[in-house]
Design a protein around this motif. Sequence first.
Motif, PDB file in Angstrom:
ATOM      1  N   VAL A 120       6.332   5.516  -8.367  1.00 47.75           N
ATOM      2  CA  VAL A 120       7.291   5.224  -9.420  1.00 47.75           C
ATOM      3  C   VAL A 120       7.530   6.485 -10.253  1.00 47.75           C
ATOM      4  O   VAL A 120       6.593   7.244 -10.500  1.00 47.75           O
ATOM      5  CB  VAL A 120       6.696   4.096 -10.302  1.00 47.75           C
ATOM      6  N   THR A 121       8.739   6.694 -10.723  1.00 51.23           N
ATOM      7  CA  THR A 121       9.027   7.893 -11.534  1.00 51.23           C
ATOM      8  C   THR A 121       8.415   7.773 -12.930  1.00 51.23           C
ATOM      9  O   THR A 121       8.165   6.671 -13.431  1.00 51.23           O
ATOM     10  CB  THR A 121      10.542   8.102 -11.740  1.00 51.23           C
ATOM     11  N   ASP A 122       8.256   8.940 -13.549  1.00 53.24           N
ATOM     12  CA  ASP A 122       7.739   8.968 -14.924  1.00 53.24           C
ATOM     13  C   ASP A 122       8.611   8.126 -15.854  1.00 53.24           C
ATOM     14  O   ASP A 122       8.111   7.453 -16.748  1.00 53.24           O
ATOM     15  CB  ASP A 122       7.705  10.414 -15.436  1.00 53.24           C
ATOM     16  N   GLU A 165       7.828  -6.610  -3.195  1.00 54.13           N
ATOM     17  CA  GLU A 165       7.748  -7.631  -4.246  1.00 54.13           C
ATOM     18  C   GLU A 165       7.411  -6.967  -5.593  1.00 54.13           C
ATOM     19  O   GLU A 165       7.983  -7.286  -6.628  1.00 54.13           O
ATOM     20  CB  GLU A 165       6.617  -8.587  -3.841  1.00 54.13           C
ATOM     21  N   SER A 166       6.477  -6.026  -5.559  1.00 53.62           N
ATOM     22  CA  SER A 166       6.051  -5.340  -6.787  1.00 53.62           C
ATOM     23  C   SER A 166       7.197  -4.503  -7.354  1.00 53.62           C
ATOM     24  O   SER A 166       7.377  -4.432  -8.572  1.00 53.62           O
ATOM     25  CB  SER A 166       4.861  -4.415  -6.510  1.00 53.62           C
ATOM     26  N   ALA A 167       7.958  -3.863  -6.463  1.00 57.27           N
ATOM     27  CA  ALA A 167       9.064  -3.014  -6.932  1.00 57.27           C
ATOM     28  C   ALA A 167      10.127  -3.862  -7.626  1.00 57.27           C
ATOM     29  O   ALA A 167      10.683  -3.457  -8.648  1.00 57.27           O
ATOM     30  CB  ALA A 167       9.658  -2.246  -5.752  1.00 57.27           C
ATOM     31  N   TRP A 168      10.410  -5.026  -7.064  1.00 54.35           N
ATOM     32  CA  TRP A 168      11.404  -5.901  -7.715  1.00 54.35           C
ATOM     33  C   TRP A 168      10.863  -6.376  -9.066  1.00 54.35           C
ATOM     34  O   TRP A 168      11.562  -6.351 -10.082  1.00 54.35           O
ATOM     35  CB  TRP A 168      11.744  -7.084  -6.801  1.00 54.35           C
ATOM     36  N   LYS A 169       9.595  -6.781  -9.091  1.00 57.10           N
ATOM     37  CA  LYS A 169       9.017  -7.250 -10.356  1.00 57.10           C
ATOM     38  C   LYS A 169       9.012  -6.129 -11.389  1.00 57.10           C
ATOM     39  O   LYS A 169       9.304  -6.351 -12.561  1.00 57.10           O
ATOM     40  CB  LYS A 169       7.598  -7.790 -10.127  1.00 57.10           C
ATOM     41  N   VAL A 188       9.547   4.439  -4.513  1.00 54.55           N
ATOM     42  CA  VAL A 188       9.340   4.441  -3.060  1.00 54.55           C
ATOM     43  C   VAL A 188       8.288   3.378  -2.755  1.00 54.55           C
ATOM     44  O   VAL A 188       7.211   3.376  -3.367  1.00 54.55           O
ATOM     45  CB  VAL A 188       8.836   5.813  -2.561  1.00 54.55           C
ATOM     46  N   THR A 189       8.597   2.471  -1.842  1.00 56.61           N
ATOM     47  CA  THR A 189       7.583   1.518  -1.385  1.00 56.61           C
ATOM     48  C   THR A 189       7.022   2.020  -0.057  1.00 56.61           C
ATOM     49  O   THR A 189       7.769   2.565   0.770  1.00 56.61           O
ATOM     50  CB  THR A 189       8.192   0.112  -1.196  1.00 56.61           C
ATOM     51  N   PHE A 190       5.723   1.855   0.129  1.00 57.38           N
ATOM     52  CA  PHE A 190       5.092   2.350   1.361  1.00 57.38           C
ATOM     53  C   PHE A 190       3.991   1.384   1.792  1.00 57.38           C
ATOM     54  O   PHE A 190       3.553   0.530   1.013  1.00 57.38           O
ATOM     55  CB  PHE A 190       4.527   3.769   1.144  1.00 57.38           C
ATOM     56  N   ALA A 191       3.534   1.516   3.038  1.00 62.94           N
ATOM     57  CA  ALA A 191       2.389   0.741   3.574  1.00 62.94           C
ATOM     58  C   ALA A 191       2.050   1.384   4.920  1.00 62.94           C
ATOM     59  O   ALA A 191       2.026   2.610   5.031  1.00 62.94           O
ATOM     60  CB  ALA A 191       2.731  -0.739   3.705  1.00 62.94           C
ATOM     61  N   LYS A 192       1.812   0.570   5.927  1.00 68.13           N
ATOM     62  CA  LYS A 192       1.650   0.989   7.332  1.00 68.13           C
ATOM     63  C   LYS A 192       0.991   2.354   7.533  1.00 68.13           C
ATOM     64  O   LYS A 192      -0.214   2.479   7.552  1.00 68.13           O
ATOM     65  CB  LYS A 192       3.015   0.930   8.014  1.00 68.13           C
ATOM     66  N   GLY A 193       1.798   3.422   7.673  1.00 66.03           N
ATOM     67  CA  GLY A 193       1.286   4.731   8.077  1.00 66.03           C
ATOM     68  C   GLY A 193       0.370   5.391   7.067  1.00 66.03           C
ATOM     69  O   GLY A 193      -0.300   6.366   7.404  1.00 66.03           O
ATOM     70  N   ALA A 216      19.676  -4.947 -11.031  1.00 65.83           N
ATOM     71  CA  ALA A 216      18.475  -4.162 -11.343  1.00 65.83           C
ATOM     72  C   ALA A 216      18.276  -3.016 -10.346  1.00 65.83           C
ATOM     73  O   ALA A 216      17.937  -1.911 -10.754  1.00 65.83           O
ATOM     74  CB  ALA A 216      17.247  -5.070 -11.337  1.00 65.83           C
ATOM     75  N   ALA A 217      18.457  -3.285  -9.063  1.00 63.05           N
ATOM     76  CA  ALA A 217      18.045  -2.279  -8.075  1.00 63.05           C
ATOM     77  C   ALA A 217      18.799  -2.441  -6.758  1.00 63.05           C
ATOM     78  O   ALA A 217      19.314  -3.516  -6.440  1.00 63.05           O
ATOM     79  CB  ALA A 217      16.540  -2.398  -7.818  1.00 63.05           C
ATOM     80  N   VAL A 218      18.835  -1.329  -6.019  1.00 68.54           N
ATOM     81  CA  VAL A 218      19.315  -1.330  -4.631  1.00 68.54           C
ATOM     82  C   VAL A 218      18.118  -0.949  -3.766  1.00 68.54           C
ATOM     83  O   VAL A 218      17.478   0.076  -4.017  1.00 68.54           O
ATOM     84  CB  VAL A 218      20.434  -0.280  -4.429  1.00 68.54           C
ATOM     85  N   PHE A 219      17.806  -1.766  -2.772  1.00 68.64           N
ATOM     86  CA  PHE A 219      16.699  -1.477  -1.850  1.00 68.64           C
ATOM     87  C   PHE A 219      17.281  -1.005  -0.517  1.00 68.64           C
ATOM     88  O   PHE A 219      18.020  -1.748   0.136  1.00 68.64           O
ATOM     89  CB  PHE A 219      15.863  -2.739  -1.588  1.00 68.64           C
TER      90      PHE A 219
END
Length: 481
Positions: free
Chosen positions: A306-308, A127-131, A288-293, A225-228
């Motif tokens: 997020v890139t510079d 959700e944050s990446a899309w926003k 890159v989105t991450f969580a879990k591990g 805007a983006a490809v996930f």
Amino acid sequence: MSTAYGPDEIAALQEKAKRHLWLHFTRMSSYADSEVPVIVRGEGAYVYDQHGKRYLDGLAGLFVSQIGHGRTEVAEAGARQASELAYFPLWSYAHPQAIALADRLANLAPGDLNRVFFTTSGSEAVESAWKLAKQYFRTIGQPSRYKVLSRAIAYHGTSMGALAITGLPGIKEPFEPLPPGGVRVPNTNFYRAPAFVADDITAFGVWAADEIENAILREGPESVAAVFLEPCQNSGGCFPPPPGYFPRVREICDQYGVLLVSDEVICAFGRLGYYFGAERYGYQPDIVTFAKGVTSGYAPLGGMLVTDRLMEPFTRGQQSPAHVDTHGQERHLEGPGATFLHGVTFAGHPVSCAVAMANLDVFEKENLLGNVRSNEGAFRSSLEKLADLPIVGDVRGDGYFYGIELVKDKSTRQTFDDDESERLLRGFLSHALFDAGLICRADDRGDPVIQLSPPLICTQEHFDEMEQILRSVLTEAWRRV
Ligand SMILES: Cc1ncc(COP(=O)(O)O)c(C=O)c1O
């Protein structure tokens, strides 16, 4: 240590669970006449239920428990942090653990993914990446870019925005209308590739990537805007990317100014033998989105790297358009800098960040990436032994992340219809595998598959145990087909 509860305790747990607890993505009525499984303890690659029965955790909980269960040093790191500073928000303030973890993740991540925005979960990360993509494009003067492309059948989370990106119609339908802008492209299931590319996996990969370009052109490049994409797609049963897929996707994204988001909620932190799945397949994402591990589940945490370049408009003071001052000089007025208008109370929780640091210490001390890289071939070979069973159509995956597709007819690859799949998976396999002592996932959100994603500490003895249990349960399943 005995973990068995007494009969009264078990009865009380069952009564309260059935009366008050709501399990996620679970048909609660199925427990009307049967026991709710209650897991009470874990150690290494195993967990124990209320009766003291042991299970091999072949799914790492839910693609989470990379370092395995029962690690007191990680639990203690959380307890120490809770005593020192249990909570403070990342809204205007920082705390040492979030700083240390952001620095560590930026160093581990490929390329210039140098900025970390924490969340509490994978859905929030997506959700944050899309926003961010939407606000970034607005900030740099491309406000019409809001659409997001993702693969059919891919799962990217359940909150409304993430659900709009998820490609599983069945779990979206009750919540329509979802936020507009989610667009589907074909998935990368080579086992079920269209006939014209079915004999050539490289041609298949290029075709699947080119379908992204076609979708961008259809939608209008100025609106996308983006490809996930997940590095190795989970839902549908672990589809590794075909060769050539990601290089071509990167090229397309660059050509049309679209961001490439690598959704690594499952694929990061060793699942594929690397800290990030993008490294394994050699591509450079913008987010890159991450969580879990990231915490191995010892506390909840997610986030995005997020890139510079994406951060840049949020680090400088905003300039007004040029104007000519009273001395005839061209000037820009410095205004307030852009703010990413997004936040979550518990994101980057100090306890979770401390736990993530301790988790990554275990990765290093025990060379868990090395363990996956040196044993993944053995894992694959153990699972491929099952290919002699008539019900096993395909065994696919990478690292410690595998799917076994079940078929009705191996020679034609015919799958099961909805009723058969319901009887096979929910009516038999899920219970039978659990009863046999293996936790894994029997899933039919795409074609029916069994998924395995064990803790990264597993070795040949665990692979053998999985193979033996699967062999006997799948043999019985075939008898019932
Ligand atoms: C690729 C991917 N993205 C997002 C999510 C959502 O994560 P969470 O369940 O933590 O919200 C998942 C969950 O499995 C996932 O696999």
